[in-house]
Design an enzyme around this catalytic site. Structure first.
Site, PDB file in Angstrom:
ATOM      1  N   CYS A  31       0.827  -0.958  -0.051  1.00  0.00           N
ATOM      2  CA  CYS A  31       0.028  -0.036  -0.159  1.00  0.00           C
ATOM      3  C   CYS A  31       0.943   1.400  -0.061  1.00  0.00           C
ATOM      4  CB  CYS A  31      -1.156   0.301   1.156  1.00  0.00           C
ATOM      5  SG  CYS A  31      -2.437   1.123   0.946  1.00  0.00           S
ATOM      6  N   SER A  52      -7.898   0.117   0.952  1.00  0.00           N
ATOM      7  CA  SER A  52      -8.243   1.435   1.839  1.00  0.00           C
ATOM      8  C   SER A  52      -7.196   2.511   1.695  1.00  0.00           C
ATOM      9  CB  SER A  52      -8.357   0.766   3.252  1.00  0.00           C
ATOM     10  OG  SER A  52      -8.525   2.085   4.089  1.00  0.00           O
ATOM     11  N   HIS A  72      -4.307  -4.349   0.219  1.00  0.00           N
ATOM     12  CA  HIS A  72      -4.037  -4.855   1.632  1.00  0.00           C
ATOM     13  C   HIS A  72      -4.289  -6.473   1.512  1.00  0.00           C
ATOM     14  CE1 HIS A  72      -2.560  -1.561   4.145  1.00  0.00           C
ATOM     15  NE2 HIS A  72      -3.509  -0.920   3.542  1.00  0.00           N
ATOM     16  N   GLU A 121      -3.409  -8.758   3.025  1.00  0.00           N
ATOM     17  CA  GLU A 121      -3.120  -9.511   4.434  1.00  0.00           C
ATOM     18  C   GLU A 121      -4.469  -9.032   5.405  1.00  0.00           C
ATOM     19  OE1 GLU A 121      -1.958  -5.299   5.076  1.00  0.00           O
ATOM     20  OE2 GLU A 121      -1.714  -6.756   3.413  1.00  0.00           O
TER      21      GLU A 121
END
Length: 311
Positions: A142, A192, A235, A237
């Protein structure tokens, strides 16, 4: 994959309850193999949450992984206790003479600042330069990916009209590359963020290869230097409820917070989100560890990486 961590790391108990093989230091030192040494520069504010997410993501191959948590000295964390940091993290200056098989640089909630305005930018520049000579392959997530693209290739991020927030569908662009081996043609991943890197800017760099992208979310995955640098814009993860917790936190603070897209069943935030990205996230980290770290790294960490094995 056995993950080697300190015996009393708090998230270890959670991992063990999830049936993830966590190896303590004593057992690891008595195995006659060299573990893969991975550094994790954790720039996220909720560091224990990120530790848990990344360790989960690294736990799906038969390799033994020795994870070293790294922090920057030029920034004071406000959401993680000093005792936790002192006990489980090492500052970069203490490991800068070491070599690592792989290194992960996480995102950070500083997107709307110019890179040069981030208080640890100079130290992060030093770290990113260091990875070029001391790390076999570096995995950027990110904001960490945006920062690395800016530092290494001069590509500037761009502010979005509104926050990109939710679960988005992506398409694989180059199936012959081992990093996306085993991926379906289309897959989901969480995003995000308030900023982005344009496709045109990446495509203009001959050194960079686009591996997956989304019509809504833009570039998701890119690679450089035959795998020595990996850039992940989302993201993968994230846990099932990470976006939910972020939404509920911000919903209570501001009136302009939008529902995370494609995330809740029937867009009802009282319903449990479906976990639609875990398999591809695990596959991404497994491919990275296998093809770009384990297969290329020298046994003694002093020789030169051999990237011919993944062509």
């Amino acid at each position: 994959m056995p993950i080697r961590v300190q015996n009393d790391l708090p998230v270890r108990e959670i991992l063990e309850k999830e049936n993830i093989f966590v190896m303590d230091e004593h057992r690891a030192t008595h195995q006659d193999i060299r573990p893969i040494k991975i550094g994790l520069l954790n720039l996220m504010p909720l560091k224990e949450d990120t530790e848990l997410q990344i360790l989960r993501s690294l736990s799906n191959t038969p390799l033994q992984v020795d994870v070293v948590f790294v922090n920057v000295s030029s920034h004071e964390a406000k959401n993680t206790s000093v005792s936790h940091l002192n006990k489980f993290y090492v500052p970069f200056h203490e490991i800068k003479k070491q070599r690592f098989d792989g290194f992960i640089i996480t995102g950070a909630p500083v997107e709307l600042l110019k890179f040069e305005e981030v208080d640890y930018w100079e130290e992060l520049k030093e770290i990113m330069e260091w990875t070029k000579t001391n790390v076999t392959s570096t995995f950027h997530i990110c904001w960490g990916a945006q920062a690395a693209l800016y530092y290494h290739y001069g590509i500037q991020k761009k502010e979005l009209p509104k926050k990109l927030f939710g679960l988005f569908q992506h398409k694989v662009q180059n199936r012959r590359i081992p990093l996306v081996r085993g991926f379906d043609d289309e897959f989901y991943a969480p995003h995000s963020r308030h900023t982005t890197i344009s496709r045109e800017d990446i495509a203009q760099k001959e050194e960079l290869m686009i591996l997956a992208e989304s019509e809504e979310a833009g570039i998701f995955l890119a690679m450089a230097k035959e795998g020595r640098q990996i850039f992940v814009m989302g993201h993968p993860e994230y846990d099932r409820v990470t976006l939910h917790n972020e939404y509920m936190r911000d919903k209570g603070r501001r009136d302009d917070v939008e529902l995370p897209k494609n995330y809740y069943p029937q867009d009802d935030d009282t319903k449990r989100p479906s976990l639609l990205w875990r398999a591809h996230a695990n596959n991404l980290y497994t491919n990275w560890l296998n093809y770009y770290v384990y297969q290329a790294t020298p046994y003694d960490l002093e020789g030169a990486p051999d990237f011919n094995v993944i062509k």
